[in-house]
Design an enzyme around this catalytic site. Structure first.
Site, PDB file in Angstrom:
ATOM      1  N   GLY A  15       0.716  -1.086   0.103  1.00  0.00           N
ATOM      2  CA  GLY A  15       0.182  -0.369  -0.397  1.00  0.00           C
ATOM      3  C   GLY A  15       0.866   1.268  -0.198  1.00  0.00           C
ATOM      4  O   GLY A  15       0.039   1.990   0.132  1.00  0.00           O
ATOM      5  N   SER A  16       1.638   1.099  -0.404  1.00  0.00           N
ATOM      6  CA  SER A  16       2.796   2.592  -0.199  1.00  0.00           C
ATOM      7  C   SER A  16       2.486   2.953  -1.581  1.00  0.00           C
ATOM      8  O   SER A  16       2.362   4.448  -0.853  1.00  0.00           O
ATOM      9  CB  SER A  16       4.423   2.205  -0.350  1.00  0.00           C
ATOM     10  OG  SER A  16       5.057   1.395  -2.089  1.00  0.00           O
ATOM     11  N   HIS A 114       1.599   0.766 -13.030  1.00  0.00           N
ATOM     12  CA  HIS A 114       2.446   0.245 -13.896  1.00  0.00           C
ATOM     13  C   HIS A 114       3.841   0.374 -13.184  1.00  0.00           C
ATOM     14  O   HIS A 114       4.406   1.089 -14.508  1.00  0.00           O
ATOM     15  CB  HIS A 114       1.360  -0.558 -15.150  1.00  0.00           C
ATOM     16  CG  HIS A 114       2.669  -1.455 -15.632  1.00  0.00           C
ATOM     17  ND1 HIS A 114       1.912  -2.483 -14.449  1.00  0.00           N
ATOM     18  CD2 HIS A 114       3.670  -1.732 -16.341  1.00  0.00           C
ATOM     19  CE1 HIS A 114       2.808  -3.750 -15.542  1.00  0.00           C
ATOM     20  NE2 HIS A 114       3.622  -3.534 -16.863  1.00  0.00           N
TER      21      HIS A 114
HETATM   22  C1  GRF Z   1       4.005  -0.913  -7.507  1.00  0.00           C
HETATM   23  O1  GRF Z   1       4.827  -1.315  -8.103  1.00  0.00           O
HETATM   24  C2  GRF Z   1       3.089  -1.158  -9.184  1.00  0.00           C
HETATM   25  O2  GRF Z   1       3.520  -0.449  -9.822  1.00  0.00           O
HETATM   26  C3  GRF Z   1       2.425  -2.803  -9.255  1.00  0.00           C
HETATM   27  O3  GRF Z   1       2.610  -2.724  -7.578  1.00  0.00           O
HETATM   28  C4  GRF Z   1       3.555  -2.334  -6.273  1.00  0.00           C
HETATM   29  C5  GRF Z   1       2.687  -1.818  -5.986  1.00  0.00           C
HETATM   30  O4  GRF Z   1       3.287  -1.192  -4.237  1.00  0.00           O
HETATM   31  N1  GRF Z   1       0.949  -2.074  -9.901  1.00  0.00           N
HETATM   32  P1  GRF Z   1       2.627  -0.562  -3.083  1.00  0.00           P
HETATM   33  O5  GRF Z   1       1.466  -2.051  -2.908  1.00  0.00           O
HETATM   34  O6  GRF Z   1       1.668   0.569  -3.157  1.00  0.00           O
HETATM   35  O7  GRF Z   1       3.378  -0.606  -2.612  1.00  0.00           O
END
Ligand code: GRF
Length: 199
Positions: A15-16, A114
């Site tokens: 969830g960053s 993405h």
């Molecule tokens: C990100 O790298 C995004 O590009 C991909 O999944 C990852 C999610 O990371 N679709 P987070 O959960 O938001 O930390």
């Protein structure tokens, strides 16, 4: 004219990206409200983080598939998004392919981030694909979601260099930093009606 966006965030992981959007709202940079956060994994960090902000955090029923949801579960997701009066669906690390129930409920209203400069390196672990291909530039893309995988209209991109000696982890970390700037930036444009999106 400024619109206050009503967001529903879907995520499968830590969830960053959700945090970067929520922080941008709290700082007053982004005119939006996160109405609900949902995950296909009850243990996902994104739900914990959402609760930490006092936001509604909902785990979807367990799916028997890995890459999509059963139509009934996706319909339940739509019901929940509507109940929380969500106008825009934000895929922030949501790892399943979106199907008809959600696409039809929110046409041209679903955004995904993405970790590549699309159309290059669609699919899983795009940063590893970039490294294996030996490119000197990687990055991330925010795009509209359609029935294809990582295929909808591109709304914005941010590139980062691939450095000598990069590992999958170091490159992914650099891309994620760029993601945390790009997603809120695109949402700010959306709230200021500076993006042309078909409706
Ligand atoms: C990100 O790298 C995004 O590009 C991909 O999944 C990852 C999610 O990371 N679709 P987070 O959960 O938001 O930390």
């Amino acid at each position: 004219m400024m619109t206050k966006l009503k967001l529903g965030v879907l995520g499968s992981g830590k969830g960053s990206n959700f945090v970067s959007i929520q922080e941008s709202i709290l700082k007053g940079d982004l005119s939006a409200e996160i109405k609900v956060v949902m995950s296909d994994h009850s243990e996902a960090g994104i739900l914990e983080r959402a609760r930490g902000y006092g936001l509604p955090a909902i785990a979807l029923p367990k799916s028997q598939f890995k890459t999509k949801l059963e139509p009934e579960i996706e319909m339940e997701m739509v019901r929940c998004l509507k109940e929380h009066q969500v106008d825009w669906v934000i895929l922030a690390g949501y790892m399943r392919v979106v199907k008809k129930p959600l696409l039809e409920a929110y046409p041209h209203r679903i955004l995904n981030i993405h970790p590549s400069l699309l159309p290059a390196f669609k699919g899983l672990e795009a940063w590893k694909q970039a490294l294996a291909a030996g490119v000197t530039e990687a990055g991330c893309t925010v795009h509209l979601v359609n029935e294809g995988v990582d295929e909808g209209e591109i709304l914005g991109q941010q590139s980062v260099p691939v450095e000598i000696g990069d590992t999958a982890e170091s490159l992914h970390a650099r891309i994620q930093k760029a993601e945390h700037l790009l997603f809120p930036e695109i949402l700010v444009k959306l709230s200021k009606n500076n993006l042309r999106i078909n409706s």
